[in-house]
Each structure stands twice: as structure tokens, then as C-alpha cells.
Scaffold this motif. Sequence first.
Motif, PDB file in Angstrom:
ATOM      1  N   TYR A 158       0.820  -1.211   0.000  1.00  0.00           N
ATOM      2  CA  TYR A 158       0.000   0.000   0.000  1.00  0.00           C
ATOM      3  C   TYR A 158       0.856   1.265   0.000  1.00  0.00           C
ATOM      4  O   TYR A 158       0.321   2.375  -0.037  1.00  0.00           O
ATOM      5  N   GLY A 159       2.191   1.100   0.091  1.00  0.00           N
ATOM      6  CA  GLY A 159       3.078   2.257   0.066  1.00  0.00           C
ATOM      7  C   GLY A 159       3.442   2.768   1.438  1.00  0.00           C
ATOM      8  O   GLY A 159       3.607   3.981   1.629  1.00  0.00           O
ATOM      9  N   MET A 160       3.554   1.860   2.404  1.00  0.00           N
ATOM     10  CA  MET A 160       3.931   2.262   3.755  1.00  0.00           C
ATOM     11  C   MET A 160       4.832   1.196   4.365  1.00  0.00           C
ATOM     12  O   MET A 160       4.839   0.039   3.942  1.00  0.00           O
TER      13      MET A 160
ATOM     14  N   PRO B   2       4.386   9.938   8.488  1.00  0.00           N
ATOM     15  CA  PRO B   2       4.387  10.992   7.464  1.00  0.00           C
ATOM     16  C   PRO B   2       3.073  10.964   6.698  1.00  0.00           C
ATOM     17  O   PRO B   2       2.374   9.950   6.656  1.00  0.00           O
ATOM     18  N   LYS B   3       2.733  12.064   6.043  1.00  0.00           N
ATOM     19  CA  LYS B   3       1.426  12.212   5.386  1.00  0.00           C
ATOM     20  C   LYS B   3       1.184  11.110   4.364  1.00  0.00           C
ATOM     21  O   LYS B   3       0.073  10.560   4.277  1.00  0.00           O
ATOM     22  N   ASN B   4       2.182  10.729   3.589  1.00  0.00           N
ATOM     23  CA  ASN B   4       1.960   9.710   2.564  1.00  0.00           C
ATOM     24  C   ASN B   4       1.621   8.349   3.183  1.00  0.00           C
ATOM     25  O   ASN B   4       0.814   7.585   2.658  1.00  0.00           O
ATOM     26  N   GLU B   5       2.213   8.065   4.357  1.00  0.00           N
ATOM     27  CA  GLU B   5       1.915   6.797   5.009  1.00  0.00           C
ATOM     28  C   GLU B   5       0.561   6.842   5.728  1.00  0.00           C
ATOM     29  O   GLU B   5      -0.129   5.815   5.826  1.00  0.00           O
ATOM     30  N   GLN B   6       0.186   8.018   6.228  1.00  0.00           N
ATOM     31  CA  GLN B   6      -1.167   8.150   6.788  1.00  0.00           C
ATOM     32  C   GLN B   6      -2.210   7.859   5.711  1.00  0.00           C
ATOM     33  O   GLN B   6      -3.171   7.106   5.938  1.00  0.00           O
ATOM     34  N   ASP B   7      -2.021   8.441   4.531  1.00  0.00           N
ATOM     35  CA  ASP B   7      -2.959   8.206   3.424  1.00  0.00           C
ATOM     36  C   ASP B   7      -2.961   6.735   3.015  1.00  0.00           C
ATOM     37  O   ASP B   7      -4.014   6.150   2.728  1.00  0.00           O
ATOM     38  N   ALA B   8      -1.773   6.121   2.985  1.00  0.00           N
ATOM     39  CA  ALA B   8      -1.676   4.710   2.612  1.00  0.00           C
ATOM     40  C   ALA B   8      -2.405   3.837   3.637  1.00  0.00           C
ATOM     41  O   ALA B   8      -3.111   2.886   3.275  1.00  0.00           O
TER      42      ALA B   8
ATOM     43  N   ARG C 118      -6.144   3.988   3.148  1.00  0.00           N
ATOM     44  CA  ARG C 118      -6.574   3.129   2.031  1.00  0.00           C
ATOM     45  C   ARG C 118      -6.604   1.669   2.460  1.00  0.00           C
ATOM     46  O   ARG C 118      -7.550   0.936   2.171  1.00  0.00           O
TER      47      ARG C 118
END
Length: 823
Positions: A574-576, A609-615, A618
Motif C-alpha cells: 500500500y506504500g507504507m 508521514p502524510k503519505n503513510e497516513q494516506d496509505a 486506504r
Amino acid sequence: MTLNFSIEYRTEWGQSVEVELCFLSADGKTSLQRFPLETDDGLVWKGVYTLKAKGRQMRYSYVITEGFSVVRREWDVVPRLFPADDARTYFFIDHWRDMPASSYCYSDAYEVAQGKGVKGTAKQLSTFPVALFPRTFLFRIQAPQLASGERVALVGDQPALGNWDIARALPMTQSAHGEWLLSISADGLRLPFEYKYVVLKTGSNEQGIGEVCWEEGGNRLTPSNGQWSMVNGQWVLAFFDGEIRLEVPHWKVAGLVVPLFSLKTEGSQGVGDFGDLKEIADWASKTGMHAIQLLPINDTTQNRTFTDSYPYNAISVHALHPIYADLRQLPLTDKKALASFQRRWKKLNALPAIDYVKVIKLKEEYLHLLYEENEERHSSFINQNAEWLQPYCVFCHLRDTYGTPNFSKWKKLSTYNRNAVAEYIEAHAKEVGYYAFVQDILHKQLAEAADYARSRRVFLKGDLPIGVSPRSVEAWHEPHLFHMNMAAGAPPDDFTRDGQNWGFPTYDWERMAEDGYLWWRQRLGGMAQYFSAYRIDHILGFFRIWQIPKDSPTALLGQFSPALPLSREEIESYGMQFHEELFLHDATHPDRFHPRISVIGEEAWCRLPKNEQDAFIRLYEDFFFRRHNDFWAAHAMRKLPALISATNMLVCGEDLGMVPACVGPVMQQLGILSLEIQAMPKTYGVPFAKLHENPYRSVDTIFTHDMPTLRLWWKENAERTQLYYNNVLEHDGKAPEEPSGWLCEEIVAHHLNSLSMLCLISLQDWLSMDENLRNPNLEEERINVPANPKNYWRYRMHLPISKLMDAKAFTERLQILIVRSGR
């Protein structure tokens, strides 16, 4: 006897068709066997088996299997019965039976409300209540929607079929639940021929026929030849035509919801009882209602404190609660003692709420004295129910002997042993016999009350709790059916932000499936003695349950079971990065993971980090709302059909909370009525549901026992009430602080006019319409607060039922509202 089976069914890869035979013995006991069929083309499945019936009647149906699991069952409410003669050969050429659109017309609830008075699990007449000829044409049609005085006949294009003359139509014989049969000699009839079914109403012409209703569609046409079967030594060509082609009635019913303990009459003994059920049935019938929904009524006696008032924590799924015994029907011969008890219960009955401890003490003292006077009484009920009754009676005696229902602390029989239990019964026959004596009384009183309600065209709707107590007969007697190291509960929802830990052990569904869910079928068979409909508490538990380690301090550490937990690789896809504090290890596979249900917003998530929160969001949404849909639907389809087919009760499901997308389609496919609450819409982001969009197969109510009453809800949140007042009721201006009687009546009318099949409204909300009858103390009307694990379930009517019977103007208003709504 030799049985030849043949059925057409297009299977999917890996599936097989099996025939399930049920042997019915004279003593009412049943046993099941399954036999695999074979196919050459994946469409027509056949099998030949030689069996010994040994005087037993038999019924059969078909199931679809994958490996060792049943994944689909055909609709089996109208059974395929045959007399099973060991000297005969039988040929069965069948078609798969899906649940018809009119399935609810086969329910006991429909029969009772229509005045047909069917009771119990099935109304089964003889297998072939028609004459058989050396060569017989046998016609069979299902017509459950017929009203009283209507009957089915057949007419066709040949002289023996009446030559389309309705006056010469051949009357059919009702053979079973909604089913009609006709047998005629095949001599003189030429295949193929055309025919139709007609519904005749009793009339005053020369033939006694009134209005005639022809079935819709074109004429039915027989094949030019067919497969003859041997039945009772005669050759039979059968035409099983499914359902008659008539419009399915849009049946709608109004009813009330009230806990049995809440009822009050002048003669009650401080709590509602089975005798009071007759009076509330009279009132319901008088108003035009046809249903009374109760909370669970099973025995919850653990320590005889107020915590035993919780009706969802039963010590037995079969035994009824002694507190519901109507002592008025059980006079003592000792008149002095009787008078003393009557003085005590009169004081308890005058209290505004139930004093559970004093009431159960009074009832048990009374029943013990009654037992001393009637110790020698014997009953067929005790023998017929020995399988569950004996363990229950021994459990109760040991509970009272050692002062705890926690069987692990008993000095004797802390582990169930059948032989040791039998010896214990023999050694303590009198003491153990008391509990059987009480259950016999309770059974007779409830059965009598249910039959009385049926005679008034009012059916009782029961409640099937999702769990059993870890200190119950079942946990002691059948621990192999449960995961005793786990507890069931619910994830966070609108009721409780921290979720709920109910403390019930979770089910071992794999073990239960081994005998076709016999434990559930027997449980429901017991309920069907009294109820015509039932509510499946937390039906989501048949898809998946929120499972919590038994000793966990919080329900937030739970996880869904069954589930498809994630691997580290899936999480990272998922990118995290994998952050262990965001996940829980799977209870069965520790190298797999579940996202923690409440972690979003917590410190561990906020540090990402924001990208991992979003991941993670999802991943979270996929896991809880998409990943399991097909998986959970398949699990539910293995369990629920066995329950539904066990009885003729109308099935309703409580589908509130965190509801997976698969739940609605499965319930719709199985004909299970959903629960619709306007203030808890199932569409995300909508403040209130639209009643005219309720599905027809649903139960509409204003609020449940876990929620405030209408008047309490109105006062809880002024902003929400204002929105409801302006947007739903479409009134201008400021909403009143308290809803007046006319405003409550308007709200009740809105719900009665919903599309739902059943509109079942709490007694408190019915009474809210009348400012002279409703309780002036709002807080007394609240039944349960889910966030309070020590809630005292003690709500009682503030006036006796006789006051409702005497309220002529109020009754007439109810009658008008119900009639206008088409219920």
C-alpha cells in the motif's frame, strides 16, 4: 427400498450435488444422511441408493457442496415427503427449488395473522392424501396466498379435465403447508394436454362456487411423454408445477414491541408473566395489531442479583425463566401460605419498576412449596425434552449447591460427564426434579398463551440472542462447540465508542457444521413451539464476529473472525512501512495482521508521514469495507440457510452497526427481513432515512430497546430534533421542547405508512400519542443503555393493561391509523 434421484443443476467448478435424507421416527426424532450424486455433463445429477426405512417416514432435499462444506441449500419449507416402503422402488425426477417471492406466505406469522391458526414448526398432513390409481396423473401446486374459504381446482382441454368448463373443474386437496394435490386416473387421457389452475371462492350458486380467479399467463402444457415413478405400488406421472401464477399479496402488519417483564396487570406478581401475555394479546387484537415482539425469555439465573435481569445472558438456550411463571394459575392448597404470598406480590406489583431480587425470591419460594404439594406429578414434556432438560436441571442444582454458576469452581462435575450426570440425577432425584417441574409449568403456560394469541390473530415474535453465557449449561455440557478462550462483542459504533465486550464465548462453526448445525436447529425448533417469528440478534455475527481475547481489558483489541489477515508484504504494497503498533497479530496465524480498528487519530498514526497516513487509510478502508465481502457472504450462506429451513417462523435480522456491504444481498436472497430505523440510516452521510424507501422485506421501528424512546430522543439533541422537525416532518418554525401527543401520533403514522412488511413500535411510543395515557416520567421508560454494562433491566408499564382496554377513544385512534396504513 431403492431410491433413484435425478435433478438438473448447473454447478460451478469444484461443486457437487448431494441429496439430504431426513428420517422421521414415530417418537418425533430425526436423523440426517447425505448421499452424493454423480453427473456426466455438469447439469444432470443422478444417484441410486438402497436403504432400509425401518418404518420411518422420510423427506429429502438437495444441497450443493464444495469439499466437505455445504455452500447452498434449496428452499425446503414445503417438504418432499414419501412413505418409505422397504419393498418399493422410487424414482424422483426433480428441479432445484429457489426461495419464491412469496416465501413469507408460508410462515406461521402470515398464517396466524390471516386467521388460519397454524402453530408449531410445520403443518404436515399425510404424504399423499389422495387416491392413487394403477396409472395416475398427480398434479401438485403451491398456493400459500389463499384466504379463508378459497380452494384450488384444475380445469383443462379434455373431458376428464372439464373441457374448460369451470363448473366441472376438478377440486384439489390441501396436502401440506400451502400445497394442493390432485390425482386422476391416466386412463382416457391423451398426452399432451393443456390445463390451468383456478382459485374458487365458496359461493351460493348450484355448484357452491362464488368468484373464480384464473391463474395468469398461458395454458400449461404437459410433455408428450414423461418419467413414471412407483409410489405405494402404483405408477405415477407427477406434474410438480411450483407456485400458482397469481399476484403475491402485499402483506403488511402492525404490532408492538414490549419486554415480557414490563407487562402489568392487576394480578401480576411484580413482573410481567405468561398470564399477562393473554391480556396484551387481547389489547393488540382490539387495536388491529397482529404481532407482539418480546425480548429473550430464557432463564438467566446466575446469582439472583439485579445483574440477572439482563435477558441476553441466559444460562440455557432452551429453559424458560422461572420469573415468568404466573402464580395465579398455580394455587397452593395451603390457603394461609397463599394469602401471605398474595400480600407480598401485591406490594411488589405496586412498585414503579421491577425489584428483580425480591420478585425472583418470591417466585422461587412459591414454586418450591408448590413442588412439595405436587412432587409426584409426571409429564410427557419432561421425557420428550430430556436431552437438554437433564443437563439443565443438574446444572441448576449444582449452581445452587455451590453458590456459583462458574462450573470450574464446583467440587463435583466441574467437567461434564454423561454417566456421572445420570448417577447424580439418580442420587438427587427429588432436588433435581424441582427444576424439571418448573420448566414443565413454564412450557404449558407459554404454549397456552401463544395459542390464545393465535386465536386472536396475534403472533408472538421471539428474540434469538447471538451469544451464550460462559457460565451456561451449553458451555458446561457442550464446550466443544465454542471457543471458550475468546469473547464475542462489537466494534465501536454509535452506541459505544470503545466497542462492546459481551463476554460470550464465540462459536466453533466448523464443529457445528459437522452435523448440519443441529445445535441451532434444535434451539429454533424449541422456539417454534411458541413463536411464529423471530429476530436474529446481531445477524452480522453469522457473517463475522468481533472476537476479543477472553481476558482482554478492552474490546478495542478485538478482530473480526473469520477474516483474511494481511501479510507484511501486502501491508507494504500500500506504500507504507510495517509499523507493528498499528496492527494486531491474527489469533490463528501470528505472522498475519489486522489493522487496529481505533488507531486512526491516535498518536502512533499521527506520527506517520502524510503519505503513510494516506496509505494506511486506504489499507484500513479496503480491509474493513471491501476485502471480506465475498468471503463473509460465503460463510453466512453456509450457516443461515440451515437455520431458516429449520422452522416455519418468519425470520428477521438485526443488521445495525458496522454493516459489511455483503449483508444486505445475502439477507435479501434468503428472505430475511432487515431492520430499518429512520434515525439510523444505512446510507452514509444522510441524517435520516426516507421511510418510503424502506425495503418491503423489512421491519420498521422508531427505536429499539437499546435506544431512547421517542420522547427521550426528542429531548436529547435540540439541533438534531430541529432538523427532523423541519426536514422530515416538514413543519415550519422552532421545534417544541417536548413532543405533544398529536406530534407523536404524526410520527407513528409516518412509520405505519412506510413500505416495510412489519411496523413494530414500542409500547412506550404507541402510548406517547395520548397525553393522558403516556408515562409522565420519561426516564422510567428507558430499557437499556448499552454503554452501561451493569444496566438494570427493570422498566415496567406505569398502568395496567386493563386501563388500555378501557381507553376506548385511544383504541379507536389506533384502529383508524392502522387501517388507513393498509396494515
